[in-house]
Scaffold this motif. Structure first.
Motif, mmCIF file in Angstrom:
data_model
loop_
_atom_site.group_PDB
_atom_site.id
_atom_site.type_symbol
_atom_site.label_atom_id
_atom_site.label_comp_id
_atom_site.label_asym_id
_atom_site.label_seq_id
_atom_site.Cartn_x
_atom_site.Cartn_y
_atom_site.Cartn_z
ATOM 1 N N LYS A 93 7.198 4.243 5.660
ATOM 2 C CA LYS A 93 7.499 2.948 5.029
ATOM 3 C C LYS A 93 8.067 3.200 3.641
ATOM 4 O O LYS A 93 8.121 4.343 3.193
ATOM 5 N N PHE A 94 8.462 2.136 2.960
ATOM 6 C CA PHE A 94 8.989 2.287 1.608
ATOM 7 C C PHE A 94 7.843 2.521 0.649
ATOM 8 O O PHE A 94 6.946 1.692 0.523
ATOM 9 N N PHE A 140 9.686 -9.831 -4.509
ATOM 10 C CA PHE A 140 10.111 -10.173 -3.148
ATOM 11 C C PHE A 140 11.345 -11.080 -3.100
ATOM 12 O O PHE A 140 11.787 -11.463 -2.026
ATOM 13 N N GLY A 154 11.090 -10.385 0.475
ATOM 14 C CA GLY A 154 11.112 -8.927 0.673
ATOM 15 C C GLY A 154 11.911 -8.530 1.900
ATOM 16 O O GLY A 154 11.628 -7.509 2.519
ATOM 17 N N ARG A 163 12.366 -2.357 -7.021
ATOM 18 C CA ARG A 163 11.241 -1.429 -7.199
ATOM 19 C C ARG A 163 11.739 -0.076 -7.716
ATOM 20 O O ARG A 163 11.098 0.538 -8.572
HETATM 21 C C1 MLC Z 1 4.365 -7.110 2.462
HETATM 22 N N1 MLC Z 1 3.783 -8.253 2.059
HETATM 23 C C2 MLC Z 1 4.695 -9.188 1.934
HETATM 24 C C3 MLC Z 1 5.911 -8.577 2.305
HETATM 25 N N2 MLC Z 1 5.662 -7.284 2.620
HETATM 26 N N3 MLC Z 1 4.622 -10.477 1.553
HETATM 27 C C4 MLC Z 1 5.756 -11.178 1.529
HETATM 28 N N4 MLC Z 1 6.950 -10.653 1.881
HETATM 29 C C5 MLC Z 1 7.050 -9.366 2.279
HETATM 30 N N5 MLC Z 1 8.222 -8.841 2.641
HETATM 31 C C6 MLC Z 1 2.374 -8.512 1.724
HETATM 32 C C7 MLC Z 1 1.466 -7.391 2.116
HETATM 33 O O1 MLC Z 1 0.892 -7.703 3.367
HETATM 34 C C8 MLC Z 1 0.440 -7.386 0.989
HETATM 35 O O2 MLC Z 1 -0.483 -8.404 1.163
HETATM 36 C C9 MLC Z 1 1.230 -7.797 -0.215
HETATM 37 O O3 MLC Z 1 2.331 -8.556 0.298
HETATM 38 C C10 MLC Z 1 1.775 -6.686 -1.055
HETATM 39 O O4 MLC Z 1 2.056 -5.595 -0.261
HETATM 40 P P1 MLC Z 1 2.922 -4.358 -0.771
HETATM 41 O O5 MLC Z 1 2.123 -3.115 -0.556
HETATM 42 O O6 MLC Z 1 3.478 -4.579 -2.111
HETATM 43 O O7 MLC Z 1 4.074 -4.450 0.242
HETATM 44 P P2 MLC Z 1 4.720 -3.298 0.972
HETATM 45 O O8 MLC Z 1 3.851 -2.852 2.078
HETATM 46 O O9 MLC Z 1 5.148 -2.299 -0.042
HETATM 47 O O10 MLC Z 1 5.968 -3.996 1.646
HETATM 48 C C11 MLC Z 1 6.993 -4.543 0.895
HETATM 49 C C12 MLC Z 1 8.320 -4.090 1.508
HETATM 50 C C13 MLC Z 1 8.316 -4.536 2.969
HETATM 51 C C14 MLC Z 1 9.432 -4.724 0.704
HETATM 52 C C15 MLC Z 1 8.438 -2.566 1.419
HETATM 53 O O11 MLC Z 1 8.101 -5.930 3.026
HETATM 54 C C16 MLC Z 1 9.575 -4.139 3.695
HETATM 55 O O12 MLC Z 1 9.713 -3.013 4.150
HETATM 56 N N6 MLC Z 1 10.518 -5.068 3.807
HETATM 57 C C17 MLC Z 1 11.766 -4.840 4.553
HETATM 58 C C18 MLC Z 1 11.947 -5.909 5.553
HETATM 59 C C19 MLC Z 1 13.184 -5.660 6.470
HETATM 60 O O13 MLC Z 1 13.354 -4.576 6.988
HETATM 61 N N7 MLC Z 1 13.987 -6.682 6.657
HETATM 62 C C20 MLC Z 1 15.208 -6.616 7.454
HETATM 63 C C21 MLC Z 1 15.224 -7.785 8.425
HETATM 64 S S1 MLC Z 1 16.757 -7.779 9.340
HETATM 65 P P3 MLC Z 1 -1.979 -8.256 0.606
HETATM 66 O O14 MLC Z 1 -2.510 -9.642 0.704
HETATM 67 O O15 MLC Z 1 -2.651 -7.274 1.524
HETATM 68 O O16 MLC Z 1 -1.895 -7.757 -0.797
HETATM 69 C C22 MLC Z 1 17.721 -8.937 8.551
HETATM 70 C C23 MLC Z 1 19.177 -9.005 8.902
HETATM 71 C C24 MLC Z 1 19.983 -8.190 7.980
HETATM 72 O O17 MLC Z 1 17.284 -9.612 7.691
HETATM 73 O O18 MLC Z 1 21.047 -8.646 7.558
HETATM 74 O O19 MLC Z 1 19.553 -7.077 7.681
#
Ligand code: MLC
Ligand code: AMP
Length: 513
Positions: free
Chosen positions: A237-238, A444, A412, A262
């Motif tokens: 993961k990131f 996010f 995010g 980040r």
């Molecule tokens: C994690 N959390 C989120 C979140 N990701 N909340 C809102 N939005 C998100 N994206 C929650 C966690 O469960 C945690 O909750 C808290 O927020 C903080 O977690 P974190 O440790 O800071 O988050 P992390 O695990 O580091 O994840 C963040 C991230 C991840 C940005 C690395 O969300 C990610 O990999 N995002 C990429 C998404 C992606 O691949 N999208 C592409 C879709 S395709 P708590 O309550 O436990 O603290 C698409 C089409 C295109 O869109 O054009 O590409």
């Protein structure tokens, strides 16, 4: 790459995987240093395909997967392509009730989940005919045991370009999730176009920190690597420490804007630490001008922003060699037609005039699984797909996204449809009605905020509401903030004015819980 030329009659499999089968070069390196050559990964793909076939799963049937990122998880995807099965990846954050809807709706034959969830799913899915197997992050589990016993070579199932390769569920503006049906042609043409446009070659190494259950991490990232015969630094993961450890070995990076904000907060990001990098790509959510500028100032690299969506794969990209124009998502991809259409009369807009973005081309999905009416409604009579995004094309043909006609929050890089959350909130005690909006968030991009109108007879209770939300919806969809109001702002037609709510609550404090 054209269909019909490949004697194996499965062009997607051949171009992604088959033609690399005897290559000893690295395909991916895991964070712990374990190296997988193309040859070894393809043997694992063959073994996985043999395991799927030994279970009696037939071409066209759906294989749903909700597992942690690993080489074995990726091999399920390539094995499904090889065997003519339809791959159905699911976000690991989805709750059991969300997953059960996808399994039932898709009629999945097999569901592969994390070992700790097996008993619960077996109980819940008993009698539905779905076979439940397991795979853990370290590549062990019931399904892994089946795979290990299989031959290292395996047959390839013939497929034509219109056959389904993947179903990806996207929540809808109506609150009902829809399975976008992606064909072999969709995936192959888009990957080939992007690899060419971004000049990805077998000399490149992609730093892969995205999840592999969405099109960004799976198609934009993995498929382009495979098409080009490149390699990956493959992180679970990131995570900033892992990213900076892998950076010196990489030449390419792809991420959502949160990855870039980040990175910018970390002092290890500099011109020196990125001097060997060839390309940084951003997408899935708006890249702020400030992020674009600061990244260039700190590293000397100009982030290349591109635009896509699950139903259409990639639509537009800034050029590799030409001007990467800030605040735009670049030019329509070769072979992809983009029209900006006026709402009032359906006419094509003039340059710089904002309208609905419509897309046509081999990248656009075949429609929504078992939703013929919905599919019809999303396509125009001349075959364009209605993206629900608003934008304009400038005089040079650069596409600028200006907003969304669909009610959608992107947090995010994950899409969150307010309707889905409002439906749950409206059923909670003390809630007369609700409106869910996105407000700016420095990490996010957007943060979910729930606006509640209290019931006259019962008091709204945030704690019990949070518990209801937690049991039904994936964590990234949970409102981070709750606000109560006496009534929701409405226009003369009675439609809730979310714009007004966004203005009213834009400055809501950053306390997340
Ligand atoms: C994690 N959390 C989120 C979140 N990701 N909340 C809102 N939005 C998100 N994206 C929650 C966690 O469960 C945690 O909750 C808290 O927020 C903080 O977690 P974190 O440790 O800071 O988050 P992390 O695990 O580091 O994840 C963040 C991230 C991840 C940005 C690395 O969300 C990610 O990999 N995002 C990429 C998404 C992606 O691949 N999208 C592409 C879709 S395709 P708590 O309550 O436990 O603290 C698409 C089409 C295109 O869109 O054009 O590409
Ligand atoms: P999804 O349905 O998860 O595939 O998300 C697709 C949506 O993400 C698009 O319809 C856009 O609204 C948004 N999106 C993708 N790329 C970008 C980008 N570069 N800038 C702004 N929004 C984007």
């Amino acid at each position: 790459m054209r269909y019909g030329k490949n004697p194996m009659k499965n062009e997607l499999f051949y171009n992604l995987v088959g033609r690399h089968s005897s290559r000893d070069e690295t395909f991916l390196r895991e964070a712990d240093g374990t190296v997988w050559s193309y040859k070894r990964f393809i043997q694992l793909t063959n073994q996985t395909a043999n395991a799927l076939q030994s279970m009696g799963i037939k071409p066209g049937q759906r294989v749903a997967v909700q597992v942690d990122k690993s080489p074995a998880a990726l091999a399920i995807y390539t094995a499904c392509i090889q065997s003519g099965l339809v791959f159905l990846p699911l976000n690991t954050a989805y709750t059991a009730s969300e997953v059960e809807f996808f399994l039932e709706d898709s009629g999945a034959r097999l569901f592969i989940c994390r070992p700790d969830l097996r008993d619960q799913f077996r109980r819940n899915l008993g009698g539905t005919g779905v076979c439940v197997e397991t795979l853990s992050a370290d590549g062990t589990g019931l399904f892994a045991d089946r795979v290990a016993n299989q031959s290292l070579v395996g047959p390839v199932c013939a497929r034509n370009k219109r056959d389904l390769a993947v179903i990806l569920y996207t929540s809808g503006t109506t609150g009902r999730s829809k399975g976008a049906m992606l064909t072999h042609e969709n995936l192959l043409t888009n990957a080939s176009t992007l690899a060419k446009l971004w000049k990805i070659t077998d000399q490149d190494t992609l730093l892969h920190a995205l999840p592999i259950f969405h099109i960004h991490g799976l198609f934009v990232a993995v498929n382009t690597v495979l098409v080009a015969g490149a390699s990956m630094e493959y992180l679970p993961k990131f995570n900033l420490d892992d990213v900076f450890a892998a950076l010196p070995k990489s030449t390419l990076f792809m991420g959502v804007p949160t990855f870039y904000t980040r990175l910018l907060q970390d002092e290890r990001l500099s011109a020196e630490s990125t001097d060997h990098m060839r390309l940084f790509v951003s997408g899935s959510a708006p890249l702020l001008a400030d992020t674009f500028d600061r990244f260039q100032q700190r590293t000397g690299h100009i982030i290349l922003e591109r635009y896509g969506m699950t139903e259409t794969n990639m639509i537009a990209s800034n050029p590799y060699d030409g001007e990467r124009r800030k605040g735009t998502v670049g030019l329509p991809l070769p072979g992809v037609e983009v029209q900006i259409v006026r709402d009032e009369d359906g006419q094509v807009c003039a340059a710089n005039e904002v309208g609905q973005i419509h897309v046509r081309g081999p990248n656009v999905c075949a429609g929504y699984w078992k939703l013929e009416e919905k599919t019809k409604a999303e396509f125009t009579s001349n075959g364009y797909f209605r993206t629900g995004d608003l934008g304009c094309l400038d005089a040079d043909g650069y596409l600028k996204l200006t907003g969304r006609a669909k009610d959608l929050i992107i947090s995010g890089g994950y899409n969150i449809y307010p309707k889905e959350i409002e439906a749950v909130l409206d059923g909670c005690r003390g809630v007369k009605e609700s409106a869910v909006i996105g407000i700016p968030d420095p990490d996010f991009g957007e943060r979910v905020l729930a606006v509640i109108v209290e019931d006259e007879t019962e008091t709204f209770d945030e704690e019990s509401t949070r518990a209801v939300i937690s049991s039904g919806l994936a964590k990234f969809k949970h409102p981070k903030l709750y606000k109560t109001v006496s009534e929701l702002p409405r226009n003369s037609m009675g439609k809730v004015q979310k714009k007004d709510l966004r203005t009213q609550f834009a400055q809501s404090d950053a306390r997340l819980n």
